[in-house]
Structures are given as structure tokens and as C-alpha cells.
Design a protein around this motif. Structure first.
Motif, mmCIF file in Angstrom:
data_model
loop_
_atom_site.group_PDB
_atom_site.id
_atom_site.type_symbol
_atom_site.label_atom_id
_atom_site.label_comp_id
_atom_site.label_asym_id
_atom_site.label_seq_id
_atom_site.Cartn_x
_atom_site.Cartn_y
_atom_site.Cartn_z
ATOM 1 N N LEU E 103 0.817 -1.219 0.000
ATOM 2 C CA LEU E 103 0.000 0.000 0.000
ATOM 3 C C LEU E 103 0.848 1.264 0.000
ATOM 4 N N ARG E 104 2.125 1.159 -0.230
ATOM 5 C CA ARG E 104 3.024 2.295 -0.448
ATOM 6 C C ARG E 104 3.028 3.330 0.671
ATOM 7 N N GLY E 105 2.592 2.949 1.831
ATOM 8 C CA GLY E 105 2.644 3.889 2.939
ATOM 9 C C GLY E 105 1.329 4.590 3.232
ATOM 10 N N GLU E 106 0.300 4.319 2.438
ATOM 11 C CA GLU E 106 -1.003 4.913 2.762
ATOM 12 C C GLU E 106 -1.491 4.401 4.110
ATOM 13 N N ASP E 107 -1.252 3.107 4.369
ATOM 14 C CA ASP E 107 -1.627 2.554 5.670
ATOM 15 C C ASP E 107 -0.777 3.166 6.778
ATOM 16 N N SER E 108 0.512 3.299 6.516
ATOM 17 C CA SER E 108 1.414 3.894 7.506
ATOM 18 C C SER E 108 0.963 5.318 7.836
ATOM 19 N N LEU E 109 0.673 6.080 6.806
ATOM 20 C CA LEU E 109 0.282 7.476 7.018
ATOM 21 C C LEU E 109 -0.968 7.569 7.884
ATOM 22 N N LEU E 110 -2.016 6.825 7.511
ATOM 23 C CA LEU E 110 -3.264 6.920 8.265
ATOM 24 C C LEU E 110 -3.089 6.397 9.693
ATOM 25 N N SER E 111 -2.279 5.357 9.855
ATOM 26 C CA SER E 111 -2.062 4.802 11.194
ATOM 27 C C SER E 111 -1.335 5.776 12.110
ATOM 28 N N ILE E 112 -0.604 6.683 11.508
ATOM 29 C CA ILE E 112 0.177 7.618 12.327
ATOM 30 C C ILE E 112 -0.552 8.941 12.529
ATOM 31 N N VAL E 113 -1.163 9.449 11.463
ATOM 32 C CA VAL E 113 -1.695 10.818 11.538
ATOM 33 C C VAL E 113 -3.066 10.902 12.201
ATOM 34 N N GLN E 114 -3.857 9.841 12.109
ATOM 35 C CA GLN E 114 -5.249 9.944 12.560
ATOM 36 C C GLN E 114 -5.419 9.705 14.063
ATOM 37 N N MET E 115 -4.516 10.240 14.852
ATOM 38 C CA MET E 115 -4.561 10.062 16.301
ATOM 39 C C MET E 115 -5.777 10.765 16.910
ATOM 40 N N PRO E 116 -6.309 10.191 17.972
ATOM 41 C CA PRO E 116 -7.465 10.810 18.615
ATOM 42 C C PRO E 116 -7.063 12.063 19.392
ATOM 43 N N LYS E 117 -8.044 12.886 19.661
ATOM 44 C CA LYS E 117 -7.828 14.109 20.432
ATOM 45 C C LYS E 117 -7.158 13.784 21.759
ATOM 46 N N GLY E 118 -6.111 14.466 22.053
ATOM 47 C CA GLY E 118 -5.460 14.286 23.344
ATOM 48 C C GLY E 118 -4.060 13.710 23.275
ATOM 49 N N VAL E 119 -3.769 13.007 22.207
ATOM 50 C CA VAL E 119 -2.457 12.355 22.092
ATOM 51 C C VAL E 119 -1.901 12.604 20.690
ATOM 52 N N PRO E 120 -1.226 13.711 20.512
ATOM 53 C CA PRO E 120 -0.796 14.091 19.165
ATOM 54 C C PRO E 120 0.474 13.405 18.693
ATOM 55 N N VAL E 121 0.526 13.129 17.409
ATOM 56 C CA VAL E 121 1.778 12.782 16.736
ATOM 57 C C VAL E 121 1.921 13.750 15.560
ATOM 58 N N ALA E 122 2.984 14.493 15.542
ATOM 59 C CA ALA E 122 3.266 15.377 14.407
ATOM 60 C C ALA E 122 3.725 14.495 13.255
ATOM 61 N N THR E 123 2.969 14.513 12.156
ATOM 62 C CA THR E 123 3.225 13.562 11.083
ATOM 63 C C THR E 123 3.796 14.258 9.857
ATOM 64 N N PHE E 124 4.667 13.522 9.161
ATOM 65 C CA PHE E 124 5.323 14.088 7.985
ATOM 66 C C PHE E 124 5.088 13.191 6.777
ATOM 67 N N ALA E 125 5.641 13.563 5.652
ATOM 68 C CA ALA E 125 5.368 12.852 4.397
ATOM 69 C C ALA E 125 5.844 11.403 4.441
ATOM 70 N N ILE E 126 5.246 10.598 3.600
ATOM 71 C CA ILE E 126 5.655 9.208 3.458
ATOM 72 C C ILE E 126 7.087 9.142 2.918
ATOM 73 N N GLY E 127 7.947 8.385 3.598
ATOM 74 C CA GLY E 127 9.257 8.089 3.041
ATOM 75 C C GLY E 127 10.369 9.057 3.390
ATOM 76 N N GLU E 128 11.364 9.110 2.517
ATOM 77 C CA GLU E 128 12.599 9.849 2.765
ATOM 78 C C GLU E 128 12.347 11.306 3.135
#
Lengths: 175, 175, 175, 175, 175, 175, 175, 175
Positions: E103-128
Motif C-alpha cells: 500500500l506504499r505507505g497509505e496505511d502507515s500514514l493513516l495509522s500515524i496521523v489519525q490520532m485521537p484528540k489528546g495524544v498528538p503525533v506530528a506527522t510528515f510525508a511518506i518516506g525519505e
């Protein structure tokens, strides 16, 4: 003697296979192979909806009178050929989404399958499987009024079943 | 006196707005509103690629001679109208993806934007914004050879900037 | 003698082609090839929205006065260049989604096409086809006020139609 | 006395919250609520990348000198504000994808997160959660050099944990 | 002398870079390169959320006391490491979606960025690009309280701007 | 002596691994490897839902009486084998989405996981990881009533944890 | 007198419409309406692939002998009914993706259209349009060997064209 | 007397149902209803991976000793609870993707199903159907070693089949 035998003798194509570009051949040849296997007279043409729209219209408007009983249309990207052909003739159209370079045929699939009410395109899988299946579906439709063809189709599927049954996956050691 | 003033006086439409169905009106009226604001003479027609293919061909083949300088075409689902119009005329076509019932316009967008090399459709956002923007882009293109229209466009955008600047978000207490 | 002939003589570019990085060249050269084929004077620049924002602003704010009548902007990923250029000038902007490494240009496409009401970017297909088509659309827009260019465009499309008509798919044996 | 206390006294905003339109308020107010809860001095502005590009540039170029230590930027659709702000200032930018009408924020997310190497935008979830979390992340960053703020953050999270622990799902009968 | 200089001298890591598997290295090394360029003391560890959950908990619970001021976490597929780390420590977490095989990182991206309110992860682009940008964002956050580092960051970006400005796309003949 | 030891001795398969085609082997062998590692007696068959539907029905209807305690089913594209097997037997079915040529297994995943209420298929990741994990989940289910197997599973996971702990990422110079 | 007239007199259904659940009726009734309009004898059944697999097999294996010439199958989510029916009979199957609750029919579409080579399902649009079009395509296939039906189909499409031509979009004032 | 009867008498839960938030109840109650119908002793808890990570660890590490034979875990968005639970215990975990506000559970699904090799989560459909099916799959796994439960499951499915068979779609007039 069925109509197909007659038609074969006469060489009149019953199925028109069209595609938007010669580059679609690698996919669309899978439809041709099926029709040849079943002895369905057919014709092959490049008919580009976007570069040859008037030819496309002509093709569509003549389809009934030319005796075509099915049109298999393959196209990729913003794939308009199947849908436009369906708009131009009551001959049933069978659409094949050709894989596109960047979106792998998702655009082709949606451009073909999401036709509005009133103008159907029977759509098949993206790529080679879809091309073969479009032809097989045409055969199945024709077989509903041709008992010889139905026998051939049933035999084809029996062979297919046997081939699947004959598949073996690498041996393993039961412990 | 610019060509637009002349055209307005003559009432000859410079822009053709077409859509696949009357149900597209709620989206496409946003294009009309922009053209009216800029005083661009235009015409409105339902031209269904799938249900009126021959009318579509006629519309396309006459577009140059009828003096159209742009065609704004909206359609949804397997949206073929913009691309087919682009195939039928050298008049530039501006496509608006109308939202579809189940896929929200993703199918419309891909069906319009993914045109093959050689037959372009300038595509805009899904829905209301896209309709308005198609018209604004037509205005911008026309303004490149019409200094009065360019002034109007610049003024329009200045008002737009001012409107954005005037936006206030609810006051908060700085601690 | 048309404006394009004059401009050509003067060497003043009418179209600015910009891209976010030199790595976009393989895609964007397809736009250049079209403009060269039609003899449209143009200029080429790397203008990175993210690494050269002030240059981008300068480019945009000078575009009208420099006589640009169209800007073709290519970018990939979070592709902001076309939209920002559209925000900075009333010169019409034609956006090309450059394929991205992991998402194949889906991100580029959405970042370019989904502009809000008021600031349009005319968007084309992902990749090579989109670059060529952006240029062809610019030609079509210019041709609306340049009869010589319109003739060239019609001739171009006739050649394109003939090329499609000349395509043959591998021969098959009609049974 | 920490820097935040000083800043609060002075009323100088440490965090700039910007959004592309007043219509983004319903989402972005969740960021404001968090900053208020932690007593972080902040300011609120509508800064439209597309309708107010020069204001955006000014905002970005002054951010360091105005003492901003973080910018929280929300935008929807072809969401260019966070990325452009990141291009204009070394002040860290925290992006909030605002849900869009038809694509529910998928376009916003990709437009914000897929920034090229060299110009980062810290991206958070689509919608309300993302806005709150952007602010919480700003707090966490600030807390790394402010022990009082760190205590507040730890206390906040403890309360959050307690609230989750206190959740009960409807009773059921163990058989 | 700033805290970073002191820390460098002491060799105490300020940034923890963690990844779910050694196979993530090719992506994550881009974060390391940035930190090294800026002289930010850091440490590198494989911390698998799924195979080493207790180590992960230990890492998270000790992060504050060990003096970490940022954690850069990369993971692919069902990428839980960044979000779990964010749940375990108030130290700000910067997430990098590592491309996944299918899935080229689409799963990785959604698993990281879609955090619930209260526990943030600052997310960046897929890959390098995302890995490098996570590190650059950490630098930017640190630079808000370190004027020397801010100078370095500004210089880095100036070089980046110059490099972009120096890009030339293949010469063409202006007609 | 547990049931597994007995079964092993008797050679009666407890787990049936089926796949739609021999071409699925490269993925499905990862399930086999896990079962072999845990000494779970199993059998391997190609059972094509589409080409061998009656065999599939037979397989499903006999599964309980043949003593199967789990069925691991892999298929790609319109992947119907896992769901149909689940419809045919109360033996729990564990589905593996095999990557498809153009859609990389997204179609496989949705065709397997989105089962209607009443007929579950336990679904795992696309590809190799999913095949291995389907088998590991079967092991985990069996281990709930087999303390020896549970020990093996715990040991397996300890080794896995140790392997992850032993991973080192390339050394870097702490500044 | 054509075969359809005969069949109508005899009341023997030529088309079987099946759906996975009674809840699919709101979509599938659009197929019924078309068949009724054309006077095609048909039958309606709930045949759940997952809850009634043996009935499904029976339905499929008897289809040829019962004289069915087409099967229209609607299903949602992991939609296996059309593909399994296609595996069970040489009678051509026409699949209708019923919209699903959360994925709006994207899962249904892929589960139906992505059939492997050898077992085709002719697939139509998601929802109401797809159901109507499946029936229209059946009519078109039947019309290839029934001149009366072809006349009806042509008349139907003429009425459809006239209805589209009669559409008017709200009047506007040409300036 | 089976183990379940014993356990029921003792009131010791065999299945733990956990969810990330009380707001997941409307989905997860569908799992509870199934377990109650089958008389499987179970317990219900809110265990938030992100807000209660240490409780989650405790829950996971005690699961085996507490006698749990299955854990059904529901979560939405960046849904880490099922995967982390799977990392913490050899007790098999059954994951339910809870629909998310903007992405309708696509993020939840990918976050749960795409687990790396070695740590499986058996995943089910998005929403209500998935919750019910997770419980049914647990029942099926338990039934492999409990003949009474197997009888119950077979009876349940028979009733389900009868209910589907009893479905009638609105009568139609055969012409």
C-alpha cells in the motif's frame, strides 16, 4: 447448423473489438484469443473516442446494420470509448478498463463502470483478465440462443475446472 | 470598445455552458453567476453525452463557427461530456466534476481530468467551487486579450481579497 | 501578421513554464515540446514554492506586466506552486500534477485541482499527458483570438486523427 | 518565572493560529481551547493563502521577529496555507487538515502532509481532533524548555487518563 | 554557549530516533543526516511496538528523565510506534510513515496521523522526505529557544533556496 | 500428551490451507512455514471458488467431519474463497488477501474483510505478512486449550522479541 | 412471434433477479422496473451467498435447465453472489454493486468486478443506476436475436433522448 | 459438562471485550449480543491505548493468567488497541474497525489489519457487522474444542439460513 456456423462461413463479424489506441493491444489481445478459441467471427479496430470521434460515431451508428451483436471496447485513463459507444448503438457494449500509467486503471474502471441510468456498459476487471472475461461474457450471451456454442462454453469451463484441479502446490512434510 | 462589449451588444454567446442533466444545475449555476458578474455573453444547454450523443456532436462541430470561445462542461459519474466535447472542437473546454451520489465526485474527477495526450480538458474542483472557478478561468483567459476585462478581473480579485481580510474569527482573551 | 508572429520576432515569451524542481523536467518537457511545435514563445524556470517563495511571489506579481498570457506550472506531492501562482496573478494558470514517488501523483492531483472558489487552476492529467495537454489547452485558448494559430491547431488535430486512424492492431484470422 | 508567564504578562502572542477562511473556525476553535487551557498567549487570524497571498507572505516573514514560536495553520481542500507558511519562516508550522465538502479532508490531508524534503509541516488528524492535537503538540514542544508547562501538560494528561478510566460501557449480565 | 553546545559536549542525546525495524533504516537515515548536519546530539534505536512492547513502554516512560526533547519515530503498515510513544511520554513525538510493500505507505500514514484528540503525533510525508522533515521540524522547534540554532537553520534554508535557484532546466530555443 | 501431539502422530491434518490458484503459493507458503515450525498437522490444496465451486462446497461441507479446526484461505482480486468457505462450514476461516496485479491487494482485502454480519472471516494483512499471521493466529487459538502449544508460542514470541532487540541500525557519530 | 412472446405467454422466467438480502430491494427494484417495462418474464429471489450457500449452488446449477438466459445479481460489501453465480452456471451473470454502509459500495464494486480470468461478471454502476443498467444490458443482449425487442429498445432510447432534450436549465439573462 | 458451562458457573470471563472509548459502544455492543446469545462468559472494559497505555499493558500481560481465551478489541481512526494488545499477549486478538468521523473507518481498518509478520490481529468488517462477526469467530474457535458449543453454532447458522430463506422481495407480475 447454428447462426455462428453460418456467420463463420460468411466471414461476417459478429463481434467488434475496438480500443482507444494500438497501445491497448497487449491487454485486448486476451479478448481476441477467447473469441478465436470459440470461433466467433470478429473484427478488430482502433477507434479513439478522443482522436477519432466522428469515426466512433460512424462505427456506433452502423453497428446494428452491420450485424454486430456485441462490441468489446477497451480504453484507459479517462476511458470514454465504451460509454460513448453504448450511447451510440443498442448493440450491447462490454467494457475493458485498460491499466493506466499512474493510477493503474482505477481511473479507467470508474470512467467505464459508473455510467448513468439508461446507457449501460457491462464492465469487467482491469487488464488482461477483464479483456478475456469480456469476450467470455459475449460468448455466454450468444450461447443463450445457440446450443452448439453453449456446449462449447460448458466444455471450455470443464477444461478450466480440470486445469484448476490439476494444480498442485509444492509438497510439504506433514509432521 | 472591446470585443466583449460588442458581443454583449450583439447578444452572441461567447461561452457555452453545457451539462449532462438538468440535475447538474445546482452545481453549474455557480459558473453562470460568475459569467453574469463579468458580463460575458453565454448560453446554457443540457447536452447529455450518453443520451444525446448526436446533439453533442453537432454542438461540438459547430462551436467554432458559432463563435464560442470557451465551453464549460459539467458532468458526474462516468463523466464523458467534457472530454468528448474536447474531442469534437478546438474551442477550449473547461470541465466541472459534478458530485456523484455514492463516490462524491471522485469518479467524475478522474473521468474528466485523466484525458490522454492530445485532447485536453482543463479540470477544476469537484462541485460548486469548480463550477465557479471554471468560469473564472475562462474570464482570465479572455482577459489576456481584453484590457477592460482584465481590469474587471483584477477588481474582482481585489474585492475578494478585501472580503477575506475582513473575516474575523471569534474573539478570544489573550491571557 | 498575428500577435504571436510579432511576439516571436521580439522573442518576448507569452507563456511561462515553471516547475518546482529540475527533477520535474522529464514530465514538463512534454509541455515545452508542444509550445515549440506551435511556435509559441515561452520561457522555462524552476520556481519552487517551498524553497523560493519570494521568487515565486515576484514571478507572480510581474507576470501581467511581463506580458505573460499563460503560466504552466508543474509540481508534485503537496503541490502548491500552481495554486499559489494563481493566487498571485490574474494570468491564467494551467497546472500539471507531477507523479510523486509513493502516491503516484494522487497527492499532486488533489493538491492542484481542489482549489477553493475564487482562485482557479486549470488542471490536467497526472504526468506526461497532463504536461502536453496543459500546453495544448494554452494553445487552444490563444487560438480563440488568433486565426492563424487556430488553423495550426486544427491541422495538428487532423494529423493526430490521421495518426490514430493509421494505427493497426495485429492481424487476426477471421474464421 | 518562566518565559510563558512573562509573555502572558506582556500579552505577546507566542503562537499564531491562522486559517484559510472564517468557515474553518468550527474546527480551529479546538486548537484555541487547548492553548487557552494551558495559558499560552496566542493570536487568531484569517490568512488566506489564495485570496491574501501578500498578507500571508508578510505574516510569514515577520513571524520570527514578532516572537512567534509556533504557527498553527488550518486549511481545507487544496490546502496550501500550512506549507506556504513553512516556506516563509523558520518558525515551526503545525498543520490542521480541515474537512472538505466532498472529499472529507483527504485532499486537505495530502496537500498538507506530503511536503517535499526541506520544508516540513507537522501534520495532525483531519478535523477537530487534529486541531486540538496541533495545539497540544505545540504545548509539548514548549514544555521541553519550560518545567512549569511540562507539569501542566503532565497533569492534563493525567486528567485525560482518569477520564478514560472512568468511562463505563453499559452493564451486561455475566452468565 | 547554548544548551545544544553544552549537550553536544556532554554527548547526552536530545533527540531519540526510533524505528520499528532495522529495515526502516533506509528511510530513517534521512532524519539522522539532518540532525548530524545541525549537530543535534541524538541516539538511534530499533524499538518495535509489536515485538518489543515492554521495551517501548520503558523507552517512553524514561524519555523525560533521560532528557530527550523530541522523539522521531518511523514505522510502516499498521504503524503504531509513533502513536504509542506519544501515549507514553509528554516528550513531543514526530512520526514518519515508512512506505509499506503493497500500500506504499497509505496505511502507515493513516495509522500515524489519525490520532485521537489528546495524544498528538506530528506527522510528515511518506518516506525519505518525511524522515528528513521530521528532523528539520525538531530543529525548528529547538531553534525557538536557541538563537544559535536558529541562525544555523536560517542559513540551511538559505542554502536550500540558493540550490533551488541554481537549478536549470534544459535550454530551449526561444523563437 | 496434548491433542496436537496425538494428531501429529496420526498425521491427521488439523488445519486446511487452501488457495485460489497455484500462483498464490509464494504468499501462502508463509502460512505453511509457520504451521511447520509449530508442528501443526495441516494439508495444502488449491480450491478455486470460481473454477472449482463444487469442490469448494465439498471441501467446506466435509471440514467439520474431517476434523479440521481451522481453514486458512488465500485469494486475490475478487477474492471469494475465504468468505464462501466461511459460509459453508462452522470451522473458523482465516483469510489472506493475496496481492493483485493492478490494485495491489486492495480489492482482495475488501473482498475478504467486508463480510456481512453472521458469516465471519478473520482477515489479515495483504501478502506475506498476512499469510504468516493467519497461521500464527490459528496457533494462538489452538494454544488456548493446549498448554504445550502455548509454551511454544510464548517461546516463539520471545525469540521474535530477542531478534528485534538484536537489531542494530548503522552506527552514527554522536557529536 | 419471437421467443420472448412465447415465453411471456408461458410465463416462464427468462431472467432471474437475485439479491443477497431483502434490504437490497430498494436498489434492485430498479432492475425489475426495466424488465417489466420491456415485458421480459423474470423471477425474483433472495439468494444469500453467505447464509444460503447450498441454495445458491442449486440455483446456479439449475439455471440453464430452467431456461434462464440471464441472471442479475445484486450484493453489497464483500459481494460474492454475482461471482459465485458466474462460477456455477454458463448463464451470463450481470452484477450490481449495492452501496455499503461505510464504504459506499467501493467494496461491493471491487468484489464484483475484479473477477479472475475465466469467470466473468458483467458489472454495472454502484446503486440504482447500476441495477437499471444491468437490466437494460440484458435487454440489449436479448435484442440481438429478437427484432421486436430491438425495436422496443430503440424506441425506449429515443424516448430517453427526447426526455434529455426536453430538459431546460433555469433561464438567464444574456447581457 | 463443557468448559464453558463450568466457566459460566464460575463467572470467570473467557472473552475480554475492550474498546478505546465509551463512544465505541454502539458498535461494540454487537459483539456483546453475540456472546450473550451463546452464553460465553465475558467482560467489558474501556481500555484506551493512547490515554491508558499502562492499563493496556497490564490488561495484556495478565490476559493469559486471568484465563482469557480471546480478546475482542474495537478502535477507530489510528486504531492501535488491537495491535498493541496482540503484542502484549499470546491470547488471540480479534479486531473491530470502528467507523471514524471523516474517513468512515478506512483508517481504522488499515491500522488494524496491516500488522507486521509475527503479531497477528484477526480483523473483521468496519462497524456493526465486524463487531458481531468478531464474536462469532471467537465462538467458532471455541467450538472447535467444545462439541456443545459447536452444536449451538450450527443451530445458530441454521436459523440464520432459515431467516434468509424466509426473506421475500416485493411481488411482481410475471407477464
Amino acid at each position: 447448423m447454428t447462426i455462428f456456423t453460418e456467420a463463420s462461413a460468411a466471414g461476417t463479424p459478429l463481434v467488434g473489438i475496438i480500443m482507444g489506441s494500438a497501445s491497448d493491444w497487449d491487454i485486448m489481445k486476451n479478448a481476441v484469443a477467447v473469441l478465436e478459441e470459440f470461433g466467433i467471427p470478429h473484427e478488430l479496430n482502433v477507434v479513439s473516442a478522443h482522436r477519432m470521434p466522428h469515426d466512433m460515431v460512424e462505427y456506433g451508428t452502423q453497428a446494428v446494420d452491420r450485424g454486430l451483436r456485441a462490441i468489446i471496447a477497451g480504453a484507459g485513463g479517462a476511458a470514454h470509448l465504451p460509454g460513448m459507444m453504448a450511447a451510440l448503438t443498442p448493440v450491447p457494449v462490454f467494457g475493458v478498463p485498460v491499466p493506466s500509467k499512474y493510477l493503474r486503471g482505477e481511473d479507467s474502471l470508474l470512467s467505464i463502470v459508473q455510467m448513468p441510468k439508461g446507457v449501460p456498459v457491462a464492465t469487467f476487471a482491469i487488464g488482461e483478465a477483464g479483456a478475456a472475461n469480456a469476450a467470455l461474457h459475449v460468448v455466454a450471451c450468444m450461447a443463450t440462443t445457440d446450443s452448439e456454442l453453449l456446449k462449447k462454453l460448458i466444455a471450455y469451463r470443464c477444461r478450466q475446472t480440470e486445469a484448476a484441479r490439476a494444480m498442485v502446490v509444492p509438497p510439504h512434510v506433514v509432521m
